[in-house]
Design an enzyme around this catalytic site. Structure first.
Site, PDB file in Angstrom:
ATOM      1  N   GLU A 187       0.909  -1.200  -0.130  1.00 21.93           N
ATOM      2  CA  GLU A 187      -0.070  -0.112  -0.081  1.00 21.93           C
ATOM      3  C   GLU A 187       0.929   1.385  -0.075  1.00 21.93           C
ATOM      4  OE1 GLU A 187      -3.108  -0.137   3.137  1.00 21.93           O
ATOM      5  OE2 GLU A 187      -4.152  -1.753   2.036  1.00 21.93           O
ATOM      6  N   LEU A 321      -6.450  -7.119  12.037  1.00 26.20           N
ATOM      7  CA  LEU A 321      -7.328  -6.330  11.082  1.00 26.20           C
ATOM      8  C   LEU A 321      -8.324  -5.526  11.651  1.00 26.20           C
ATOM      9  CD1 LEU A 321      -8.042  -8.852   8.341  1.00 26.20           C
ATOM     10  CD2 LEU A 321      -6.298  -6.932   8.073  1.00 26.20           C
ATOM     11  N   HIS A 446     -26.134  -5.429 -14.585  1.00 30.41           N
ATOM     12  CA  HIS A 446     -25.277  -5.297 -15.710  1.00 30.41           C
ATOM     13  C   HIS A 446     -25.050  -3.826 -16.199  1.00 30.41           C
ATOM     14  CE1 HIS A 446     -22.993  -6.103 -19.343  1.00 30.41           C
ATOM     15  NE2 HIS A 446     -23.982  -5.288 -20.116  1.00 30.41           N
TER      16      HIS A 446
END
Ligand code: FAD
Ligand code: NAI
Length: 468
Positions: A187, A321, A446
């Site tokens: 990162e 985390l 979609h």
């Protein structure tokens, strides 16, 4: 002062635990050694790193991608000071948010260093001066973690830095060496690579982000190489670092046993984090950390070996985390209230916020192979997606691993645009023990990136993805 619950540490584990305790009617206090609440995540972790990732991504898009969309601008310039100030503002807003939540839930906040006097008593040395003694029927230790740094690395916070300093540099490095191509390396290496630094990764393992499914690290490396000037040295162990004034020298050993030397103006050490219990006087409460500095807890209740003392987040076993710490905070509060909560640790997702993003839940293919499980794979490339072609984000793939006999989804691994958000669908499906066919039969709007999950699930079901 007496409380039902005293929480030590105001990171995502601690402050969430405090809120849930208060919601359940408990008189709650939280002790934080800094004046700003929010812990590593909010102050020097998740939030500031994402602010800089977003800023550097805007710059990278303006420099490399606007023209292909027909947007012509003069070459953009970076005002790094403004970028850092903006990041600080984002952090401040979030700090204020946590302050607000503490007030709203009537949680008493003590800004000062907390330590045990005995298993029911905490001493707080207050930042404003003076001391306070708190009695708690229950105590939750949520003191988090600090960067791991080895003595030969000569950490000086100047040129030899950890993530904490990398989020607050005064200049953009010309050349940044990153030791450890794990999550922080990927990162923060991306932030500075996008802003123009050359980035040299030195990694002990054989690939980037080695704890994730091995297909992810390979794809990520390919994408990062296209994005900025980068070098990767795998199977290489760093043995020494020194600041020579205007430069940093790094000495390492490759897997042939040869010495390799590197030079740059900054070196970011990102080789993991260690649980933080310094000066907490755990022994006065009857607790001793294990050989890795972690506090041992009961698997189901997160209670330590001392009744009424619980521990959560980075200070215990498991993934370091923020969302894992939060779930544990809620679990402990509800356990104290007499409920029987449960966490599916296998279903805690992991995300790397590079571009493309990497996101993962459940078993990796290597884990399935090792366990001898019968599994099948379905994968689908982003380049076959209408949405990805429209936006130009065609790097990446979705990989679905399913049980060969029952078709139950065992793991989902995504590298691609918006993978961080997409993984939530896989987590939900796996929480309900969906089969790959279930995922493949659900209607997906979609054109969206999410269609890649449906297609990969169809491929896993019986190789019937429609668009590849
Ligand atoms: P912490 O957040 O570390 O909080 C512990 C708090 O306890 C600290 O505020 C500390 O000052 C306080 N404290 C410690 N000892 C005492 C004491 N004796 N008295 C009083 N207070 C004390 N995780 C993610 O899920 N997503 C991400 O995107 C992400 N990005 C990250 C980026 C970076 C650069 C880093 C370093 C970490 C990142 N993480 C990320 C990991 C995440 O920050 C941690 O897993 C999370 O903060 C752990 O929460 P915690 O509550 O256990 O501890
Ligand atoms: P990490 O465990 O992800 O990566 C450390 C890397 O350093 C590993 O790949 C390891 O093989 C390598 N390494 C170790 N010793 C070495 C040596 N001597 N020489 C060369 N390489 C060496 O740890 P990282 O990146 O420091 O992050 C710490 C924690 O913070 C992680 O557990 C992560 O979960 C959390 N974090 C989470 C983020 C997210 O969720 N997006 C972002 C940043 C951090």
């Amino acid at each position: 002062m007496e409380f039902d619950v005293i929480v030590i540490g105001s990171g995502p584990g601690g402050y969430v635990a405090a809120i849930r305790c208060a919601q359940l009617g408990m008189k709650t206090a939280i002790v934080e050694k800094y004046n700003a609440l929010g812990g590593t995540c909010l102050n020097v972790g998740c939030i500031p790193s994402k602010a800089l990732l977003d800023s550097s991504e805007h710059y990278s898009n303006a420099t490399h991608h606007f023209a292909e969309h027909g947007i012509e601008i003069k070459a953009p310039k970076i005002n790094f000071g403004t970028m850092i100030d903006r990041k600080n503002e984002v952090v401040k807003k979030m700090n204020n948010g946590v302050n607000f939540l503490m007030k709203k839930n009537k949680i008493t906040v003590f800004n000062g260093f907390g330590s045990f006097i005995d298993s029911k008593t905490i001493k707080v040395v207050k930042n404003e001066g003076g001391e306070e003694t708190l009695k708690g029927k229950n105590i939750i230790v949520a003191t988090g973690s600090k960067p791991t740094i080895l003595p030969f690395m000569n950490y000086d916070k100047d040129r030899i830095i950890t993530s904490t300093e990398a989020l607050n540099l005064k200049e953009i490095p010309k050349h940044l060496i990153v030791i450890g191509a794990g999550v922080i390396g990927a990162e923060l290496g991306s932030v500075y690579g996008r802003l123009g630094s050359k980035v040299t990764f030195i990694e002990f393992a054989g690939s980037m982000i080695p704890t994730m499914d091995s297909s992810m690290g390979k794809e990520l490396q390919k994408s990062l190489k296209k994005q900025f000037d980068s070098e990767f040295h795998f199977n290489t162990k760093v043995t020494g670092i020194k600041n020579t004034g205007k430069e940093v020298e790094v000495i390492a050993e490759n897997n042939k046993g040869e010495q390799v030397n590197f030079k740059a103006d900054y070196c970011l050490v990102a080789i993991g984090r260690r649980p933080y219990t310094d000066n907490l006087n755990l022994s006065l409460a009857g607790l001793t950390p294990d050989d890795r500095g972690r506090i041992a807890v009961d698997e189901h209740t997160l209670e330590t070996s001392v009744k009424g003392i619980y521990a959560i987040g980075d200070v215990i076993r498991g993934a370091m985390l923020a969302h894992k710490a939060e779930e544990e905070g809620v679990l402990v509060a509800e356990t104290i209230a007499g409920q029987k909560p449960h966490i599916h640790y296998n279903l805690i997702p992991g995300v790397v916020y590079t571009w493309p993003e990497v996101a993962s839940v459940g078993a990796t293919e290597d884990e399935l192979k090792k366990s001898g499980a019968a599994y099948k794979i379905g994968s689908f490339p982003f380049k076959a997606l209408g949405r990805a072609t429209a936006s130009g984000d065609t790097d990446g793939l979705v990989k679905v691993l399913a049980d060969k006999n029952t078709d139950e989804v065992l793991g989902v691994h995504i590298i691609g645009a918006r993978a961080a958000d997409m993984i939530a669908e896989a987590v939900t499906a796996m929480e309900f023990r969906a089969s790959a066919e279930d995922l493949g039969r659900i209607s997906h709007a979609h054109p969206t990136y999410m269609e890649a999950v449906k297609e990969a699930a169809l491929a896993a079901t019986d190789n019937r993805s429609i668009h590849s």
